[in-house]
Design an enzyme around this catalytic site. Structure first.
Site, PDB file in Angstrom:
ATOM      1  N   CYS A 111       1.069  -0.857  -0.155  1.00  0.00           N
ATOM      2  CA  CYS A 111      -0.043  -0.171  -0.383  1.00  0.00           C
ATOM      3  C   CYS A 111       0.790   0.965   0.119  1.00  0.00           C
ATOM      4  O   CYS A 111       1.353   1.469  -0.934  1.00  0.00           O
ATOM      5  CB  CYS A 111      -0.897   0.089   0.662  1.00  0.00           C
ATOM      6  SG  CYS A 111      -2.457   1.493   0.730  1.00  0.00           S
ATOM      7  N   HIS A 216      -3.471  -5.749   0.683  1.00  0.00           N
ATOM      8  CA  HIS A 216      -2.791  -5.821   1.895  1.00  0.00           C
ATOM      9  C   HIS A 216      -2.462  -7.569   2.432  1.00  0.00           C
ATOM     10  O   HIS A 216      -2.927  -7.812   3.141  1.00  0.00           O
ATOM     11  CB  HIS A 216      -3.387  -5.197   3.518  1.00  0.00           C
ATOM     12  CG  HIS A 216      -3.725  -3.749   3.268  1.00  0.00           C
ATOM     13  ND1 HIS A 216      -2.073  -3.366   4.110  1.00  0.00           N
ATOM     14  CD2 HIS A 216      -3.466  -2.687   2.829  1.00  0.00           C
ATOM     15  CE1 HIS A 216      -2.254  -1.654   4.003  1.00  0.00           C
ATOM     16  NE2 HIS A 216      -3.055  -2.206   3.440  1.00  0.00           N
ATOM     17  N   GLU A 218      -1.257  -9.099   3.565  1.00  0.00           N
ATOM     18  CA  GLU A 218      -0.999  -9.833   5.229  1.00  0.00           C
ATOM     19  C   GLU A 218      -1.925  -9.471   5.908  1.00  0.00           C
ATOM     20  O   GLU A 218      -2.228 -10.337   7.254  1.00  0.00           O
ATOM     21  CB  GLU A 218       0.279  -9.137   6.344  1.00  0.00           C
ATOM     22  CG  GLU A 218      -1.042  -7.885   6.499  1.00  0.00           C
ATOM     23  CD  GLU A 218      -0.321  -6.455   5.525  1.00  0.00           C
ATOM     24  OE1 GLU A 218      -1.366  -5.440   6.331  1.00  0.00           O
ATOM     25  OE2 GLU A 218      -0.774  -7.003   4.611  1.00  0.00           O
TER      26      GLU A 218
END
Length: 245
Positions: A111, A216, A218
């Protein structure tokens, strides 16, 4: 933990918390690095030289999401919709990134981190997709962070394609309004949203692990292509560690 785990430097945002300037990082980043087989080492963004020296202890670099990037770093004045910025953090992260490039360490930008990679190498940014893109889709979702909400297309002849189980289409989550406008000559866009927003950039040089993604991964630990991306980033950091031993 095994002493042979690759150490992943993760830059940490500086922000006010309970009236104190504090270092803040979403724990999802550290958890994802541990799950993929790495050992996270947090790098506060309060001093450029200290941040660079901390990177010497690391086998790879992760630049996470966070606040907006100050447009002065890509030669523009701020527009009214620009969010909170922290020029010192921008400067620190750019410094750490350049140190990682000099040492050929694997780099993953997520990001905001993708934007830092882009501007550090000479690219420019869209300050707000809602006013600079024609017919934009929703890029700042209100759904849970773990839920993909829009599709992107991935170029086949790319590192990203290889990292995500050779998928030409991915569903991603989305929490941004800045985006890459123009990539520098050293990088190339390799993924796009349906409205044309660039969703990933990577190095033009074969064998060099520099990747920025707008979403994202993660937060998407239930989806194989995204966990595979993080696993293979850690593998690249592990290989770098062995190379230097």
């Amino acid at each position: 933990m095994n002493g042979n785990l690759p150490v992943i430097g993760i830059t940490v945002s500086s922000t006010m918390h309970q009236d104190n300037l504090s270092s803040i990082l979403n724990t999802a980043y550290s958890k994802a690095m541990i799950q993929a087989g790495g050992l996270p080492l947090l790098i506060p963004t309060v001093d450029v030289e200290a941040a660079r020296r901390t990177l010497d202890l690391c086998d790879g670099l992760l630049l996470p999401g966070g606040d907006d990037i100050d447009p002065s770093f890509f030669g523009e004045d701020p527009i009214p919709l620009l969010g909170k910025v922290n020029p010192l953090q921008d400067e620190c992260e750019i410094g750490v990134l350049k140190a990682a490039l000099d040492k050929n360490k694997p780099i993953l930008g997520i990001c905001r981190g993708m934007g830092i990679i882009n501007i550090a190498l000479g690219g420019t940014m869209i300050q707000h997709v809602d006013i600079e893109i024609t017919n934009p889709i929703k890029h700042h979702q209100e759904a849970a962070r773990s839920m993909p909400t829009h599709s992107i297309t991935v170029e086949e002849n790319s590192l990203l394609y290889d990292l995500t189980e050779r998928k030409t289409e991915l569903k991603v989550n989305s929490f941004h309004h800045q985006a890459v406008k123009k990539a520098p000559s050293r990088l190339r866009p390799v993924a796009y949203a349906s409205d044309g927003v660039i969703e990933a950039i990577e190095s033009m040089e074969k064998g060099q692990f520099i990747l920025g993604v707008q979403w994202h991964p993660e937060e998407l630990n239930s989806f194989l292509p995204h966990t595979a991306l993080l696993d293979k980033f850690i593998n690249a950091c592990r290989s770098n560690k062995k190379r230097l031993q």
